[in-house]
Design a protein around this motif. Structure first.
Motif, PDB file in Angstrom:
ATOM      1  N   ILE A   6       1.117  -1.316   0.335  1.00  0.00           N
ATOM      2  CA  ILE A   6       0.107   0.244  -0.236  1.00  0.00           C
ATOM      3  C   ILE A   6       0.460   0.756  -0.116  1.00  0.00           C
ATOM      4  CG2 ILE A   6      -1.397   1.490   1.392  1.00  0.00           C
ATOM      5  CD1 ILE A   6      -2.727  -1.337   1.647  1.00  0.00           C
ATOM      6  N   ALA A   7       2.069   1.551   0.210  1.00  0.00           N
ATOM      7  CA  ALA A   7       2.793   2.618   0.672  1.00  0.00           C
ATOM      8  C   ALA A   7       3.622   2.554  -0.363  1.00  0.00           C
ATOM      9  CB  ALA A   7       3.630   2.224   2.131  1.00  0.00           C
ATOM     10  N   GLN A   8       3.767   2.032  -1.452  1.00  0.00           N
ATOM     11  CA  GLN A   8       4.347   1.890  -2.936  1.00  0.00           C
ATOM     12  C   GLN A   8       3.065   1.995  -3.652  1.00  0.00           C
ATOM     13  OE1 GLN A   8       6.627  -2.224  -3.250  1.00  0.00           O
ATOM     14  NE2 GLN A   8       8.058  -1.413  -2.151  1.00  0.00           N
ATOM     15  N   ILE A  11      -2.447   4.874  -5.034  1.00  0.00           N
ATOM     16  CA  ILE A  11      -3.797   3.865  -5.724  1.00  0.00           C
ATOM     17  C   ILE A  11      -3.838   2.924  -6.744  1.00  0.00           C
ATOM     18  CG2 ILE A  11      -5.347   4.731  -8.153  1.00  0.00           C
ATOM     19  CD1 ILE A  11      -4.377   7.261  -7.865  1.00  0.00           C
ATOM     20  N   TYR A  12      -4.607   1.422  -5.997  1.00  0.00           N
ATOM     21  CA  TYR A  12      -4.523   1.118  -5.919  1.00  0.00           C
ATOM     22  C   TYR A  12      -6.294   0.363  -5.614  1.00  0.00           C
ATOM     23  CZ  TYR A  12      -5.395   0.113  -0.843  1.00  0.00           C
ATOM     24  OH  TYR A  12      -5.912   0.054   0.563  1.00  0.00           O
ATOM     25  N   THR A  13      -6.746  -0.556  -6.694  1.00  0.00           N
ATOM     26  CA  THR A  13      -8.015  -1.229  -6.884  1.00  0.00           C
ATOM     27  C   THR A  13      -7.918  -2.810  -6.164  1.00  0.00           C
ATOM     28  OG1 THR A  13      -8.817   0.577  -8.577  1.00  0.00           O
ATOM     29  CG2 THR A  13      -9.991  -1.271  -7.824  1.00  0.00           C
ATOM     30  N   GLU A  14      -9.391  -2.511  -5.023  1.00  0.00           N
ATOM     31  CA  GLU A  14      -9.522  -3.806  -4.316  1.00  0.00           C
ATOM     32  C   GLU A  14     -10.400  -5.006  -5.599  1.00  0.00           C
ATOM     33  OE1 GLU A  14     -10.968  -4.911  -0.312  1.00  0.00           O
ATOM     34  OE2 GLU A  14      -9.613  -4.284   0.044  1.00  0.00           O
ATOM     35  N   ILE A  15     -10.064  -6.183  -5.483  1.00  0.00           N
ATOM     36  CA  ILE A  15     -10.790  -7.686  -6.688  1.00  0.00           C
ATOM     37  C   ILE A  15     -10.864  -8.395  -5.435  1.00  0.00           C
ATOM     38  CG2 ILE A  15     -11.237  -8.144  -8.311  1.00  0.00           C
ATOM     39  CD1 ILE A  15      -9.165  -5.908  -9.935  1.00  0.00           C
ATOM     40  N   PRO A  16     -12.004  -8.627  -5.491  1.00  0.00           N
ATOM     41  CA  PRO A  16     -12.360 -10.181  -4.864  1.00  0.00           C
ATOM     42  C   PRO A  16     -12.306 -11.166  -6.561  1.00  0.00           C
ATOM     43  CG  PRO A  16     -14.159  -8.923  -4.853  1.00  0.00           C
ATOM     44  CD  PRO A  16     -13.785  -7.875  -5.597  1.00  0.00           C
ATOM     45  N   LEU A  81      -5.278  -7.061  -4.145  1.00  0.00           N
ATOM     46  CA  LEU A  81      -5.226  -5.355  -4.684  1.00  0.00           C
ATOM     47  C   LEU A  81      -4.602  -5.152  -5.862  1.00  0.00           C
ATOM     48  CD1 LEU A  81      -4.369  -4.749  -0.848  1.00  0.00           C
ATOM     49  CD2 LEU A  81      -6.229  -4.421  -2.075  1.00  0.00           C
ATOM     50  N   VAL A  82      -4.711  -4.589  -6.595  1.00  0.00           N
ATOM     51  CA  VAL A  82      -4.350  -4.342  -7.958  1.00  0.00           C
ATOM     52  C   VAL A  82      -3.505  -2.568  -7.919  1.00  0.00           C
ATOM     53  CG1 VAL A  82      -4.098  -3.906 -10.556  1.00  0.00           C
ATOM     54  CG2 VAL A  82      -5.376  -5.373  -8.983  1.00  0.00           C
ATOM     55  N   GLY A  83      -2.303  -2.434  -7.723  1.00  0.00           N
ATOM     56  CA  GLY A  83      -1.715  -1.040  -7.133  1.00  0.00           C
ATOM     57  C   GLY A  83      -1.294  -0.678  -8.715  1.00  0.00           C
ATOM     58  N   VAL A  84      -1.364   0.923  -8.880  1.00  0.00           N
ATOM     59  CA  VAL A  84      -0.929   1.542 -10.603  1.00  0.00           C
ATOM     60  C   VAL A  84      -0.029   2.437 -10.423  1.00  0.00           C
ATOM     61  CG1 VAL A  84      -2.343   2.363 -12.862  1.00  0.00           C
ATOM     62  CG2 VAL A  84      -3.622   1.249 -11.020  1.00  0.00           C
ATOM     63  N   TYR A  98       0.996  -2.738 -13.113  1.00  0.00           N
ATOM     64  CA  TYR A  98       0.058  -3.314 -12.793  1.00  0.00           C
ATOM     65  C   TYR A  98       0.693  -4.555 -11.937  1.00  0.00           C
ATOM     66  CZ  TYR A  98      -2.691  -1.486 -16.594  1.00  0.00           C
ATOM     67  OH  TYR A  98      -3.645  -0.545 -17.594  1.00  0.00           O
ATOM     68  N   THR A  99       0.726  -3.918 -10.796  1.00  0.00           N
ATOM     69  CA  THR A  99       1.339  -4.709 -10.156  1.00  0.00           C
ATOM     70  C   THR A  99      -0.018  -5.429  -8.964  1.00  0.00           C
ATOM     71  OG1 THR A  99       3.263  -3.534  -9.517  1.00  0.00           O
ATOM     72  CG2 THR A  99       2.532  -5.291  -7.662  1.00  0.00           C
ATOM     73  N   VAL A 100      -0.001  -6.977  -8.690  1.00  0.00           N
ATOM     74  CA  VAL A 100      -1.245  -7.891  -8.670  1.00  0.00           C
ATOM     75  C   VAL A 100      -1.264  -8.218  -7.014  1.00  0.00           C
ATOM     76  CG1 VAL A 100      -3.221  -9.674  -8.811  1.00  0.00           C
ATOM     77  CG2 VAL A 100      -2.659  -8.100 -10.771  1.00  0.00           C
ATOM     78  N   PHE A 101      -1.001  -7.946  -5.362  1.00  0.00           N
ATOM     79  CA  PHE A 101      -0.927  -8.850  -4.260  1.00  0.00           C
ATOM     80  C   PHE A 101      -2.270  -9.239  -4.283  1.00  0.00           C
ATOM     81  CE2 PHE A 101      -0.630  -7.868   0.202  1.00  0.00           C
ATOM     82  CZ  PHE A 101       0.972  -8.434   0.270  1.00  0.00           C
ATOM     83  N   SER A 102      -1.937 -10.524  -3.526  1.00  0.00           N
ATOM     84  CA  SER A 102      -2.652 -10.897  -2.673  1.00  0.00           C
ATOM     85  C   SER A 102      -2.623 -11.514  -1.601  1.00  0.00           C
ATOM     86  CB  SER A 102      -2.526 -12.575  -3.562  1.00  0.00           C
ATOM     87  OG  SER A 102      -2.800 -13.758  -2.626  1.00  0.00           O
TER      88      SER A 102
END
Length: 147
Positions: A6-8, A11-16, A81-84, A98-102
């Motif tokens: 989140i610090a890096q 702006i990110y989007t949470e996707i279930p 979480l998909v960071g942009v 895009y960085t996708v975090f599980s």
């Protein structure tokens, strides 16, 4: 790990992850990541007001190129979480990363990028970034590492 992500990625989007996004191999199908990227991209565009004038100006973003690199499989249930981040800003285009975090794995699972070109739908030609958008993109530009 989550706090660092989140610090890096401010702006990110949470996707279930949905059950139906898994394939016969019991992990999220590769093509679904492009849907995740699209969701994060539109969320980012909304946050920086890129789409607010689309109806009146007929100028908006189109994809010129789209890539994904799969590092780890994702399965249901999970929340991603998909960071942009933004790079390579030019007069009429920019690169989105895009960085996708599980959350279940507490790890980055997928990396991606899209080349976004501004397009005038009235004229059918490329368009330049307006100053307000250019400023917003620069606010979210990837930090350059000094050599």
């Amino acid at each position: 790990m989550l706090e660092k992500f989140i610090a890096q990625h401010p702006i990110y989007t949470e996707i279930p992850v949905a059950w139906g996004e898994m394939d016969a191999l019991q992990h999220v199908n590769n093509v679904v990541y492009f849907k995740y990227f699209e969701t994060a991209r539109i969320d980012f565009f909304t946050q920086v007001n890129l789409l607010s004038n689309l109806q009146t100006t007929q100028v908006g973003p189109v994809l010129s190129d789209n890539h994904a690199r799969y590092k780890r499989p994702v399965t249901f249930p999970d929340t991603l979480l998909v960071g942009v981040k933004i790079s390579d800003i030019q007069a009429d285009r920019f690169m989105m990363h895009y960085t996708v975090f599980s959350q279940a794995q507490q790890a980055v699972t997928t990396l991606g990028n899209s080349l976004v070109v501004m397009f005038n739908f009235k004229t059918g030609k490329k368009a330049t970034l307006i100053p307000e958008l250019l400023s917003a993109l620069r606010d979210h530009e990837e930090e350059k590492t000094e050599a």
